[in-house]
Design an enzyme around this catalytic site. Sequence first.
Site, mmCIF file in Angstrom:
data_model
loop_
_atom_site.group_PDB
_atom_site.id
_atom_site.type_symbol
_atom_site.label_atom_id
_atom_site.label_comp_id
_atom_site.label_asym_id
_atom_site.label_seq_id
_atom_site.Cartn_x
_atom_site.Cartn_y
_atom_site.Cartn_z
ATOM 1 N N SER A 13 0.857 -1.183 0.000
ATOM 2 C CA SER A 13 0.000 0.000 0.000
ATOM 3 C C SER A 13 0.890 1.228 0.000
ATOM 4 O O SER A 13 1.870 1.296 0.748
ATOM 5 C CB SER A 13 -0.902 -0.005 1.233
ATOM 6 N N GLU A 14 0.555 2.193 -0.845
ATOM 7 C CA GLU A 14 1.464 3.322 -1.094
ATOM 8 C C GLU A 14 1.809 4.109 0.168
ATOM 9 O O GLU A 14 2.848 4.750 0.241
ATOM 10 C CB GLU A 14 0.858 4.254 -2.141
ATOM 11 N N ASN A 15 0.924 4.067 1.170
ATOM 12 C CA ASN A 15 1.199 4.803 2.401
ATOM 13 C C ASN A 15 2.154 4.047 3.331
ATOM 14 O O ASN A 15 2.266 4.383 4.503
ATOM 15 C CB ASN A 15 -0.105 5.160 3.132
#
Lengths: 222, 232
Positions: A50-52
């Site tokens: 997940s990009e975060n």
Amino acid sequence: MSDSVRLDRNQIAKRVAAELQDGWLVNLGLGIPTLAVNFIPEGYDVIFHSENGIIGMGPQPADEDVDTDLMSAGKGPVTLIPGAAFVHHADSFAVARGGRLDAAILGAYQVSDNGDFANWRLPNRHVGGIGGAMDIAVGAQQVFVTMSHTDKDGTSKLVENLTYPLTTRACVTKVFTDIAVISVTPEGFVLDEVAPGFTPDDVIAATAARLIVSDSVSTIAA
Amino acid sequence: MKQKKVETIEDALDRISDGDTVLVGGFGFSGIPEKLIDGVCERGLRDLTIVNNSSGAQKLGVAKLLHNGCVGKVICSFPWGRESKIFTDLYEAGKVDLEIVPQGILAERMRAAGAGLGGILSPSGVGTEIAEGKSTHEIDGVEYLIEAALPGDIALVKATKVDPRGNLIYRLASQNMNPVMAMAAKYTIVEADEEVALGDLDPEHIMTAGVFVDRYYVTGRYKPDGWDGAWS
């Protein structure tokens, strides 16, 4: 096309999930791509990024176990798989641009036959959202796009040249629509599979770009 | 030892001025320095350039700063969302400027600033609208955009634990852009859930070294504004 029924969102997600290999690291965009998580073959260790900054996202938790510090890029609550790791944003995108993602599954407004795609701003809007798409698409080993084949007016989303603002050039490797699976090759779009009840000619008629029909065209296992 | 701890939000924010570029941590509901943002709103600061991943959800984070008229420009990757129309309204009325940046390049431009670099060569966005007006550079046949480093005058950072030297730990995915922002600003202000004694943090586990932190304020752990689900 009397016996033909377009695939629904879950059927598209199931078909794209069948592309994922054991051990792959994969980033999923919002919408249909997120549903692919429900169709990973039994026994496969597919790791979701997940990009975060989450490497090793697990399924949605029970309501009482939701934690606001553990959510996906789409702000949905998630869990962690054993051996998961957190990184900060710069390192999270180093994973993407640095080529560590085996695949990214993204939605799109349009895909062109050289693999350009558009997904961040509608032409009639002043403001769009790039988010992580440009970094993820430029770095992932394979970019799989899921989308409906045509828009509500029946206009093809597979085109020769984008009319929507470009996200990333020449990156899409395969397109999974509600009527077909199409590879992007140096020669252009190649029709690999059709949805049950559809013929290659149906897909050609619905596509606003040249479509090469594979010698081994088959029917999607829906 | 340098005194980094302050007892009030006012003292924490005494270095911010109108027109500053302020790096604000947070993604979704997580890692947003809400108490420092409240303090900025109360100070009535104006014409800030705010750097964050988004333009804020509901009335959280950047959206709160926008609602309070503190913002002249937003630099972000995702300037609209279903939960908040405030940015779009102000932008379309010409009251706030926008620089849209791919999310990973936003983080990397700040990392470059923190590392003393002038900029980076970015493959993201080549040939797109965001490349307009930017120089390009080719290495080994690959085209890159030259993206300038993005330093802040101030960073507003949220951490979970802080010690008296300003060493930081972040829980779960709450670090997001906070660590790169702490490095990228001339002056970094932290709000932390909890303060621990000197020596209580394992040096091997420190996520942001205190050298990147100028000041911290201890808030106690609180529920994110606007979150109505389970919370502990």
